[in-house]
Design a protein around this motif. Structure first.
Motif, PDB file in Angstrom:
ATOM      1  N   VAL A   3       0.847  -1.201   0.000  1.00 33.44           N
ATOM      2  CA  VAL A   3       0.000   0.000   0.000  1.00 33.44           C
ATOM      3  C   VAL A   3       0.881   1.250   0.000  1.00 33.44           C
ATOM      4  N   THR A  38       0.583   5.714   0.022  1.00 34.76           N
ATOM      5  CA  THR A  38      -0.306   6.846   0.301  1.00 34.76           C
ATOM      6  C   THR A  38       0.377   8.151  -0.075  1.00 34.76           C
ATOM      7  N   LYS A  64      -6.099  12.119   1.097  1.00 38.19           N
ATOM      8  CA  LYS A  64      -5.060  11.116   0.905  1.00 38.19           C
ATOM      9  C   LYS A  64      -5.487  10.169  -0.207  1.00 38.19           C
ATOM     10  N   VAL A  82      -4.936   6.501  -1.506  1.00 35.12           N
ATOM     11  CA  VAL A  82      -4.466   5.232  -0.970  1.00 35.12           C
ATOM     12  C   VAL A  82      -4.658   4.138  -2.018  1.00 35.12           C
TER      13      VAL A  82
END
Length: 306
Positions: free
Chosen positions: A119, A121, A151, A153
């Motif tokens: 992941v 961000t 954000k 993501v």
């Protein structure tokens, strides 16, 4: 064959026929219905997220025609359990449930290819696109977003593709002070949605700063003078430069204005000619393209008739 045996055989046959007619309406050959169901991932390991995954899978439901007709496809759920998955690509088992006990549901393809990535961000400012034309007489002055940043993501291969976080504001029915909550779209450099990424938060509040739309109108200017003129003198004329000004204000307010006066000019003690830069006497809520005008007064001697 004895007569009693014949009667027994006839009675058995009659009972069998009656039972067949009773059971036959309840029996239908097996049928199938196929439809798409959104696919969701569950138990995704921390720090990973799907980077490539089908949006939906085809599901086959089997049962009687009557039960298939009553089946609500929205109650059927398709999942892949990624509890033991690792980063990279792998074929994952699809699990389908729902639809009730009267039908059998199964995925057409029992496995799907899914790729997991770490992941990532990043943070982006949110911009607003104005869509449509405001109602007549309403002018949109600004769009205030809260929060102004979100954000982004998603998987490490997809997040860098996001170049813009956007909300689309429909102006066709706005009123001053209207507030909306709008979904944030994440777009690439070509303005296309980027898959497998999400905004946090997923929506932002938009307050529409609007006011009655202003109009313009060209109006002539007249000089307003007062005071006690010296004996033997009188005002024989005046000239205003520029002779007209452009006013800005609401259409309703401008419709009531036929001309504009200057603020009063005191001519007490003035003889001959006098020139002054004089402000305009404007109604509240109205503005002019110039703050002042130049007024030239002409006073002439006269002799009173005895």
């Amino acid at each position: 064959m004895k007569r009693s045996d014949l009667l027994l055989a006839i009675a058995s046959l009659a009972i069998a026929v009656l039972l067949w007619f009773q059971v036959q309406p309840l029996y239908e050959p097996g049928r199938e219905r196929e439809f798409a169901v959104p696919l969701r991932a569950i138990n995704v390991p921390d720090g990973l997220t799907p980077a490539a995954m089908p949006d939906s899978v085809m599901v086959v439901a089997g049962g009687s025609q009557n039960n298939l007709d009553r089946l609500d496809a929205s109650e059927v759920v398709a999942e892949v359990d990624l509890r033991t998955a690792r980063a990279g690509s792998a074929a994952s088992l699809v699990r389908v449930r729902g639809g009730g006990s009267a039908v059998d549901v199964r995925p057409r393809n029992p496995r799907v290819e899914i790729r997991l990535e770490p992941v990532t961000t990043v943070e982006l400012a949110v911009t607003a696109d104005r869509m449509g034309t405001p109602p007549e007489g309403v002018g949109v002055q600004d769009l205030v977003l809260a929060p102004r940043r979100v954000k982004v993501v998603g998987p490490q291969s997809q997040v860098p593709k996001v170049r813009r976080a956007r909300v689309s504001v429909d102006l066709t029915s706005v009123t001053p002070g209207m507030a909306k909550s709008l979904v944030v779209d994440l777009l690439d450099a070509e303005g296309r949605p980027v898959p497998m990424v999400s905004a946090d938060p997923g929506s932002v509040g938009v307050t529409i700063v609007a006011a009655p739309e202003e109009s313009t109108k060209s109006i002539s200017v007249s000089a307003d003078w007062r005071g006690r003129i010296e004996a033997g003198w009188r005002v024989t004329g005046f000239q205003v430069s520029p002779p007209s000004v452009t006013l800005t204000g609401s259409p309703e307010r401008l419709a009531t204005i036929a001309s504009v006066l200057t603020v009063p000019v005191d001519l007490t003690g003035i003889t001959g000619s006098d020139q002054r830069q004089v402000p305009l006497n404007l109604p509240e809520g109205v503005a002019a393209n110039v703050p002042t005008v130049r007024v030239t007064f002409t006073l002439s001697r006269f002799r009173e008739t005895p």
